[in-house]
Scaffold this motif. Structure first.
Motif, PDB file in Angstrom:
ATOM      1  N   CYS A 145      -2.268   1.722  10.881  1.00 25.82           N
ATOM      2  CA  CYS A 145      -2.385   0.535  10.032  1.00 25.82           C
ATOM      3  C   CYS A 145      -1.059  -0.214   9.912  1.00 25.82           C
ATOM      4  O   CYS A 145      -0.020   0.390   9.648  1.00 25.82           O
ATOM      5  CB  CYS A 145      -2.875   0.951   8.648  1.00 25.82           C
ATOM      6  SG  CYS A 145      -3.064  -0.450   7.531  1.00 25.82           S
ATOM      7  N   CYS A 199      -1.147   5.290   6.595  1.00 28.11           N
ATOM      8  CA  CYS A 199      -2.082   5.539   7.699  1.00 28.11           C
ATOM      9  C   CYS A 199      -1.461   5.099   9.035  1.00 28.11           C
ATOM     10  O   CYS A 199      -0.902   4.005   9.145  1.00 28.11           O
ATOM     11  CB  CYS A 199      -3.396   4.838   7.420  1.00 28.11           C
ATOM     12  SG  CYS A 199      -4.074   5.345   5.818  1.00 28.11           S
ATOM     13  N   HIS A 228      -4.198  10.559   1.354  1.00 29.20           N
ATOM     14  CA  HIS A 228      -5.664  10.594   1.397  1.00 29.20           C
ATOM     15  C   HIS A 228      -6.211  11.972   1.799  1.00 29.20           C
ATOM     16  O   HIS A 228      -5.566  12.717   2.528  1.00 29.20           O
ATOM     17  CB  HIS A 228      -6.187   9.569   2.402  1.00 29.20           C
ATOM     18  CG  HIS A 228      -5.732   8.173   2.102  1.00 29.20           C
ATOM     19  ND1 HIS A 228      -5.742   7.637   0.842  1.00 29.20           N
ATOM     20  CD2 HIS A 228      -5.257   7.192   2.922  1.00 29.20           C
ATOM     21  CE1 HIS A 228      -5.292   6.389   0.893  1.00 29.20           C
ATOM     22  NE2 HIS A 228      -4.983   6.105   2.133  1.00 29.20           N
ATOM     23  N   CYS A 281       0.859  -1.182   0.000  1.00 32.93           N
ATOM     24  CA  CYS A 281       0.000   0.000   0.000  1.00 32.93           C
ATOM     25  C   CYS A 281       0.895   1.231   0.000  1.00 32.93           C
ATOM     26  O   CYS A 281       1.851   1.312   0.773  1.00 32.93           O
ATOM     27  CB  CYS A 281      -0.906  -0.003   1.230  1.00 32.93           C
ATOM     28  SG  CYS A 281      -2.043   1.394   1.199  1.00 32.93           S
TER      29      CYS A 281
END
Ligand code: SF4
Length: 418
Positions: free
Chosen positions: A115, A112, A242, A108
């Protein structure tokens, strides 16, 4: 309801006294930049070991070069249910949701803070070996997964399949390929499919395409309950791509395209928001026609928030109960009362009714997309994804009388006998 009040100097060492995780405490570490050779799956690509069937994380061999759509990862619970791994789960025979996570050596590309899959771990652990929601995710050839589930037909233990996208340039196209290959062999009538989306790389047409290909429910992992927490934990605050606005854009597209009861948002409770913040968001989602799927914050090992405390059980139980009332019992957030620190002090219904809801136990089960038992019982039970079995946050099975007694102690709500 008695509450301990944190003072302005709150830190992780004083959390034993807290009954909620305040914003001042829940600050992620800053990510470090991995050495250049380790970035973008550099180690896995340099070794270029060919995969041979199922890959179990931490197998003490070089991580093979595996890519979606040929390979997907699945939770340990799903691998046990599918018979790919051996093992037993505390008080659970199986999971009802087969989560298929897209997998690439580059992993990914987001960062985050809560995470285990985040990019900042590139030097420390190859993507396919990273823990995520507290468990390992074995990698399995997609064809093998589909063969096994198709062979079981209507007798499959799975009530739902969910494709979990990540932030990767191939993620949108590969989600389509996985969905097509699945629905070619397994009818969505037999096992409905959910999409756990990655809005950052998506446009409205992507949402439309997934709907046309037979996906049943579309979810957006907002994760953060407020724009500030979003930015701090998965936006600019941790060099992650994001944005709150983009997530809401795709959530509204999902509402328009998938329709009422067929879209939802994930929310993590206990990252510094107030109970009023999170329940206002829950109400907003219900007013839009959707649902909220809740996770109790847990300090994932290796994440940028692994030094922080898990959400205290009283905060979590209040939010679980209030969210269930809003989502499934027609109670509105404005009927509830909150104290000066935004904590629920009154759930807005009569004590007898509240007792019945607590005793039924459903409010305290894992929340997510429904399976075949009932609309308010999630197929996605994520056994021990947000807590250890010794102090369960989301119950992956129906809580028994002893569990309900413990829940009542955590809520500090004594049953009123007639
Ligand atoms: S986008 Fe999803 S998988 Fe990627 S780091 Fe963020 S929470 Fe983890």
């Amino acid at each position: 309801m008695s509450c301990h009040r944190p003072d302005a100097t709150t830190d992780a060492t004083t959390t034993a006294l807290l009954d909620h995780n305040p914003a001042t405490l829940m600050q992620p570490r800053q990510p470090e930049m991995p050495p250049k050779a380790m970035r973008n799956g550099g180690r896995v690509k340099a070794n270029n070991v060919a995969p041979q069937g199922v890959y179990l994380p931490n197998y003490n061999i070089l991580t093979p070069h595996m890519r979606s759509p040929e390979y997907v990862q699945m939770s340990t619970a799903a691998a046990i249910t599918l018979g790919i791994m051996t093992g037993k789960m505390y008080r659970c025979a199986c999971t009802r949701c087969l989560n298929l996570l897209l997998s690439y050596p580059e992993g990914c590309r987001a960062n985050c803070a809560y995470c285990g899959l985040a990019r900042h771990r590139e030097a420390e652990r190859d993507y396919a070996d990273r823990n995520f929601i507290r468990v390992d995710w074995p990698a399995v050839p997609l064809e093998k997964v589909i063969d096994k589930v198709a062979a079981d037909g209507a007798a499959s233990p799975f009530h739902r399949m969910c494709i979990s996208m990540i932030t990767h340039p191939r993620s949108d196209d590969d989600t389509v390929t996985v969905l097509k290959q699945w629905t070619d062999r397994i009818s969505p009538e037999t096992i409905p499919v959910s999409i756990l989306s990655n809005p950052t790389t998506m446009v409205r047409d992507d949402v439309q395409r997934l709907h046309e290909l037979g996906a049943d429910i579309f979810t957006v992992a907002l994760d953060a309950a407020t724009p500030e927490i979003f930015d701090r934990t998965r936006g600019k605050g941790v060099q992650s791509p994001h944005s709150w606005a983009k997530y809401w854009e795709i959530l509204r597209d999902a509402r328009d395209i998938f329709g009422p009861q067929k879209f939802g948002a994930h929310i993590i409770v206990g990252m510094g928001e107030t109970e009023h913040d999170v329940l206002t968001l829950v109400q907003q989602l219900v007013d839009m026609g959707g649902h909220s799927h809740m996770f109790c914050f847990f300090p994932e090992k290796g994440s940028l928030m692994d030094h922080l405390p898990a959400t205290p059980r009283d905060q979590w139980r209040r939010v679980q109960l209030a969210r269930y009332l809003i989502d499934y019992r027609g109670v509105r957030v404005d009927q509830m009362k909150f104290d000066g620190e935004g904590r629920v002090s009154d759930f807005g219904i009569a004590q007898g009714e509240l007792d019945d809801v607590i005793n039924a136990g459903v409010a305290f089960r894992t929340s997510g997309c429904p399976g075949k038992f009932a609309e308010d019982i999630s197929a996605c039970d994520r056994p021990y994804g947000d807590s250890p079995p010794s102090n369960i946050a989301s119950f992956p099975f129906p809580p028994n009388k002893g569990d309900v007694r413990k829940i009542r102690r955590q809520l500090r709500i004594i049953e009123q006998k007639n």
